[in-house]
Design a protein around this motif. Structure first.
Motif, PDB file in Angstrom:
ATOM      1  N   MET A  86     -37.917  44.739   9.057  1.00 20.26           N
ATOM      2  CA  MET A  86     -39.170  45.333   8.598  1.00 20.26           C
ATOM      3  C   MET A  86     -39.971  45.762   9.822  1.00 20.26           C
ATOM      4  O   MET A  86     -40.010  45.051  10.824  1.00 20.26           O
ATOM      5  CB  MET A  86     -39.985  44.320   7.795  1.00 20.26           C
ATOM      6  N   LYS A 123     -38.873  49.392   5.818  1.00 19.81           N
ATOM      7  CA  LYS A 123     -37.635  48.623   5.872  1.00 19.81           C
ATOM      8  C   LYS A 123     -36.522  49.525   6.375  1.00 19.81           C
ATOM      9  O   LYS A 123     -36.339  50.637   5.876  1.00 19.81           O
ATOM     10  CB  LYS A 123     -37.308  48.098   4.480  1.00 19.81           C
ATOM     11  N   THR A 159     -42.106  50.109   1.833  1.00 24.11           N
ATOM     12  CA  THR A 159     -42.188  49.025   0.862  1.00 24.11           C
ATOM     13  C   THR A 159     -43.554  49.035   0.183  1.00 24.11           C
ATOM     14  O   THR A 159     -44.478  49.715   0.631  1.00 24.11           O
ATOM     15  CB  THR A 159     -41.973  47.660   1.551  1.00 24.11           C
TER      16      THR A 159
END
Length: 77
Positions: free
Chosen positions: A27, A13, A7
């Motif tokens: 996450m 992720k 990310t």
């Protein structure tokens, strides 16, 4: 790794597609952790007989697999 995306915040992720839906797993701080969670969920989902499930059951099966993977998150180090 498969099922893992970096990310813009620098985290990783994990997500998959199952039952015709994109499914968010979580996450993680490292790609190794995200990959381990992804593989855990994929292995649990592979054992499920999706053709025998309704939409609500699919969601329940995914949620249980995700919960199991996230509870094991500390083992992903």
């Amino acid at each position: 790794p498969q099922g893992v995306q970096k990310t813009t915040s620098g985290n990783f992720k994990a997500q998959t597609t199952w039952g015709g839906k994109n499914r968010y797993i979580g996450m993680f701080g490292t790609p190794k952790q995200a990959s381990a969670a992804y593989m855990s969920v994929k292995n649990d989902l592979a054992a499920a007989k999706i053709s025998l499930c309704g939409a609500d059951e699919e969601d329940g099966i995914f949620d249980a697999a995700k919960k199991k993977a996230l509870e094991s998150k500390t083992a992903f180090k």
